[in-house]
Design a protein around this motif. Structure first.
Motif, PDB file in Angstrom:
ATOM      1  N   GLU A   1       0.800  -1.228   0.000  1.00 54.80           N
ATOM      2  CA  GLU A   1       0.000   0.000   0.000  1.00 54.80           C
ATOM      3  C   GLU A   1       0.831   1.274   0.000  1.00 54.80           C
ATOM      4  O   GLU A   1       0.385   2.303  -0.497  1.00 54.80           O
ATOM      5  CB  GLU A   1      -0.916   0.021   1.227  1.00 54.80           C
ATOM      6  CG  GLU A   1      -1.782  -1.209   1.401  1.00 54.80           C
ATOM      7  CD  GLU A   1      -2.805  -1.356   0.298  1.00 54.80           C
ATOM      8  OE1 GLU A   1      -3.320  -0.333  -0.176  1.00 54.80           O
ATOM      9  OE2 GLU A   1      -3.073  -2.500  -0.101  1.00 54.80           O
ATOM     10  N   CYS A   2       2.024   1.233   0.618  1.00 56.52           N
ATOM     11  CA  CYS A   2       2.799   2.462   0.782  1.00 56.52           C
ATOM     12  C   CYS A   2       4.260   2.139   1.059  1.00 56.52           C
ATOM     13  O   CYS A   2       4.603   1.013   1.396  1.00 56.52           O
ATOM     14  CB  CYS A   2       2.226   3.303   1.924  1.00 56.52           C
ATOM     15  SG  CYS A   2       2.141   2.438   3.504  1.00 56.52           S
ATOM     16  N   ARG A   3       5.088   3.166   0.934  1.00 61.81           N
ATOM     17  CA  ARG A   3       6.481   3.066   1.362  1.00 61.81           C
ATOM     18  C   ARG A   3       6.538   3.481   2.821  1.00 61.81           C
ATOM     19  O   ARG A   3       5.831   4.408   3.232  1.00 61.81           O
ATOM     20  CB  ARG A   3       7.379   3.997   0.540  1.00 61.81           C
ATOM     21  CG  ARG A   3       7.591   3.533  -0.870  1.00 61.81           C
ATOM     22  CD  ARG A   3       8.401   4.517  -1.698  1.00 61.81           C
ATOM     23  NE  ARG A   3       7.715   5.798  -1.765  1.00 61.81           N
ATOM     24  CZ  ARG A   3       8.224   6.952  -1.310  1.00 61.81           C
ATOM     25  NH1 ARG A   3       9.423   7.004  -0.786  1.00 61.81           N
ATOM     26  NH2 ARG A   3       7.528   8.070  -1.395  1.00 61.81           N
ATOM     27  N   MET A   4       7.364   2.807   3.595  1.00 68.46           N
ATOM     28  CA  MET A   4       7.446   3.083   5.031  1.00 68.46           C
ATOM     29  C   MET A   4       8.896   3.226   5.457  1.00 68.46           C
ATOM     30  O   MET A   4       9.772   2.525   4.949  1.00 68.46           O
ATOM     31  CB  MET A   4       6.787   1.950   5.813  1.00 68.46           C
ATOM     32  CG  MET A   4       5.291   1.847   5.571  1.00 68.46           C
ATOM     33  SD  MET A   4       4.637   0.228   6.016  1.00 68.46           S
ATOM     34  CE  MET A   4       5.136  -0.741   4.593  1.00 68.46           C
ATOM     35  N   LEU A   5       9.112   4.116   6.403  1.00 63.92           N
ATOM     36  CA  LEU A   5      10.426   4.319   7.006  1.00 63.92           C
ATOM     37  C   LEU A   5      10.297   4.191   8.508  1.00 63.92           C
ATOM     38  O   LEU A   5       9.284   4.589   9.082  1.00 63.92           O
ATOM     39  CB  LEU A   5      10.970   5.721   6.710  1.00 63.92           C
ATOM     40  CG  LEU A   5      11.112   6.187   5.285  1.00 63.92           C
ATOM     41  CD1 LEU A   5      11.610   7.628   5.271  1.00 63.92           C
ATOM     42  CD2 LEU A   5      12.063   5.308   4.519  1.00 63.92           C
ATOM     43  N   TRP A   6      11.346   3.682   9.144  1.00 67.76           N
ATOM     44  CA  TRP A   6      11.461   3.744  10.594  1.00 67.76           C
ATOM     45  C   TRP A   6      12.930   3.686  10.961  1.00 67.76           C
ATOM     46  O   TRP A   6      13.781   3.364  10.149  1.00 67.76           O
ATOM     47  CB  TRP A   6      10.672   2.649  11.306  1.00 67.76           C
ATOM     48  CG  TRP A   6      11.086   1.245  10.992  1.00 67.76           C
ATOM     49  CD1 TRP A   6      12.127   0.547  11.526  1.00 67.76           C
ATOM     50  CD2 TRP A   6      10.464   0.368  10.073  1.00 67.76           C
ATOM     51  NE1 TRP A   6      12.189  -0.712  10.992  1.00 67.76           N
ATOM     52  CE2 TRP A   6      11.170  -0.847  10.097  1.00 67.76           C
ATOM     53  CE3 TRP A   6       9.370   0.476   9.215  1.00 67.76           C
ATOM     54  CZ2 TRP A   6      10.815  -1.930   9.301  1.00 67.76           C
ATOM     55  CZ3 TRP A   6       9.025  -0.605   8.432  1.00 67.76           C
ATOM     56  CH2 TRP A   6       9.738  -1.783   8.483  1.00 67.76           C
ATOM     57  N   TYR A   7      13.212   4.051  12.183  1.00 66.91           N
ATOM     58  CA  TYR A   7      14.588   4.130  12.669  1.00 66.91           C
ATOM     59  C   TYR A   7      14.561   4.015  14.181  1.00 66.91           C
ATOM     60  O   TYR A   7      13.525   4.171  14.811  1.00 66.91           O
ATOM     61  CB  TYR A   7      15.233   5.455  12.241  1.00 66.91           C
ATOM     62  CG  TYR A   7      14.500   6.686  12.724  1.00 66.91           C
ATOM     63  CD1 TYR A   7      14.939   7.377  13.848  1.00 66.91           C
ATOM     64  CD2 TYR A   7      13.351   7.146  12.071  1.00 66.91           C
ATOM     65  CE1 TYR A   7      14.253   8.503  14.306  1.00 66.91           C
ATOM     66  CE2 TYR A   7      12.673   8.268  12.514  1.00 66.91           C
ATOM     67  CZ  TYR A   7      13.129   8.939  13.632  1.00 66.91           C
ATOM     68  OH  TYR A   7      12.458  10.043  14.087  1.00 66.91           O
ATOM     69  N   ASP A   8      15.722   3.712  14.765  1.00 62.25           N
ATOM     70  CA  ASP A   8      15.873   3.745  16.222  1.00 62.25           C
ATOM     71  C   ASP A   8      16.239   5.176  16.600  1.00 62.25           C
ATOM     72  O   ASP A   8      17.241   5.718  16.117  1.00 62.25           O
ATOM     73  CB  ASP A   8      16.977   2.799  16.689  1.00 62.25           C
ATOM     74  CG  ASP A   8      16.605   1.337  16.533  1.00 62.25           C
ATOM     75  OD1 ASP A   8      15.412   1.038  16.330  1.00 62.25           O
ATOM     76  OD2 ASP A   8      17.515   0.490  16.617  1.00 62.25           O
ATOM     77  N   ARG A   9      15.401   5.788  17.454  1.00 59.86           N
ATOM     78  CA  ARG A   9      15.703   7.146  17.907  1.00 59.86           C
ATOM     79  C   ARG A   9      16.993   7.152  18.717  1.00 59.86           C
ATOM     80  O   ARG A   9      17.372   6.141  19.305  1.00 59.86           O
ATOM     81  CB  ARG A   9      14.549   7.693  18.769  1.00 59.86           C
ATOM     82  CG  ARG A   9      13.286   7.930  17.963  1.00 59.86           C
ATOM     83  CD  ARG A   9      12.172   8.632  18.746  1.00 59.86           C
ATOM     84  NE  ARG A   9      11.763   7.925  19.937  1.00 59.86           N
ATOM     85  CZ  ARG A   9      11.924   8.392  21.180  1.00 59.86           C
ATOM     86  NH1 ARG A   9      12.473   9.553  21.414  1.00 59.86           N
ATOM     87  NH2 ARG A   9      11.513   7.685  22.210  1.00 59.86           N
ATOM     88  N   ARG A  10      17.650   8.296  18.762  1.00 57.19           N
ATOM     89  CA  ARG A  10      18.887   8.424  19.543  1.00 57.19           C
ATOM     90  C   ARG A  10      18.635   8.010  20.992  1.00 57.19           C
ATOM     91  O   ARG A  10      17.680   8.439  21.610  1.00 57.19           O
ATOM     92  CB  ARG A  10      19.401   9.863  19.527  1.00 57.19           C
ATOM     93  CG  ARG A  10      19.930  10.272  18.197  1.00 57.19           C
ATOM     94  CD  ARG A  10      20.453  11.700  18.213  1.00 57.19           C
ATOM     95  NE  ARG A  10      20.595  12.123  16.837  1.00 57.19           N
ATOM     96  CZ  ARG A  10      21.648  11.820  16.079  1.00 57.19           C
ATOM     97  NH1 ARG A  10      22.640  11.127  16.573  1.00 57.19           N
ATOM     98  NH2 ARG A  10      21.693  12.225  14.817  1.00 57.19           N
ATOM     99  N   GLY A  11      19.520   7.148  21.497  1.00 51.29           N
ATOM    100  CA  GLY A  11      19.387   6.676  22.866  1.00 51.29           C
ATOM    101  C   GLY A  11      18.636   5.366  22.990  1.00 51.29           C
ATOM    102  O   GLY A  11      18.442   4.871  24.097  1.00 51.29           O
ATOM    103  N   TYR A  12      18.238   4.765  21.856  1.00 51.89           N
ATOM    104  CA  TYR A  12      17.445   3.531  21.858  1.00 51.89           C
ATOM    105  C   TYR A  12      17.980   2.556  20.820  1.00 51.89           C
ATOM    106  O   TYR A  12      18.492   2.963  19.774  1.00 51.89           O
ATOM    107  CB  TYR A  12      15.971   3.828  21.561  1.00 51.89           C
ATOM    108  CG  TYR A  12      15.366   4.778  22.548  1.00 51.89           C
ATOM    109  CD1 TYR A  12      14.850   4.317  23.758  1.00 51.89           C
ATOM    110  CD2 TYR A  12      15.346   6.146  22.300  1.00 51.89           C
ATOM    111  CE1 TYR A  12      14.322   5.192  24.678  1.00 51.89           C
ATOM    112  CE2 TYR A  12      14.804   7.025  23.217  1.00 51.89           C
ATOM    113  CZ  TYR A  12      14.301   6.544  24.408  1.00 51.89           C
ATOM    114  OH  TYR A  12      13.780   7.410  25.326  1.00 51.89           O
ATOM    115  N   GLY A  13      17.821   1.265  21.101  1.00 50.74           N
ATOM    116  CA  GLY A  13      18.178   0.237  20.127  1.00 50.74           C
ATOM    117  C   GLY A  13      19.592   0.390  19.609  1.00 50.74           C
ATOM    118  O   GLY A  13      20.538   0.535  20.377  1.00 50.74           O
TER     119      GLY A  13
END
Length: 168
Positions: free
Chosen positions: A48-60
């Protein structure tokens, strides 16, 4: 769609892009979470769509980046850097929603719509934040927050995992 790192990631952050379609959706995780927590949603939406995600600074994967912990403004700036001038629907879970709201206020031309899930908004009239206030004004707010979130599981973690959770 295959997961691929995004070349416009802010310094030190790994941005994952997956899915296909003209609509861009960016997911921002909450406290003690990771960008990959959106994998199940991404599988449902990959056609359905393109998706982005990331680990925020200080996590993962970004837990030990120089300068962490960072303030909300830095999280907002990171999100805007991930957008890299592109318009998107931006989804925030828990504290990630605060970054989403900040980005929408700072660059409304990039945020097509906002989706918030479990985002606390203590500044809203009538919001009962007594529990949060008692937690934040205690002797060890970070540690108390981690112990509250993990409950009995925290004591069962090995010492290295507990230390990592406390750093996050």
């Amino acid at each position: 769609g295959t997961d691929s790192p995004d070349p416009v990631a802010p310094a030190g952050l790994t941005v994952v892009e997956t899915g296909r379609g003209p609509q861009l959706v960016v997911f921002v995780h909450g406290v003690l979470d990771r960008g990959r927590s959106f994998n199940r949603v991404a599988r449902l939406l990959e056609d359905e769509c393109r998706m982005l995600w990331y680990d925020r600074r200080g996590y993962g994967d970004a837990v030990d980046l120089p300068g962490v912990p960072v303030d909300v403004d830095r999280h907002v700036d990171d999100l805007l850097s991930v957008l890299a001038g592109r318009q998107a629907v931006v989804v925030g879970h828990s504290f990630g929603g605060v970054s989403v709201l900040g980005a929408a206020l700072k660059a409304p031309e990039l945020v097509q719509s906002v989706v918030l899930y479990e985002t606390g908004m203590a500044w809203v009239p009538g919001w009962d934040d007594r529990h949060l206030q008692s937690l934040l004004w205690g002797e060890d707010p970070e540690g108390d927050g981690v112990r509250m979130m993990f409950g009995d599981r925290f004591a069962q973690m090995d010492p290295d995992e507990r230390a990592r959770k406390l750093r996050e």
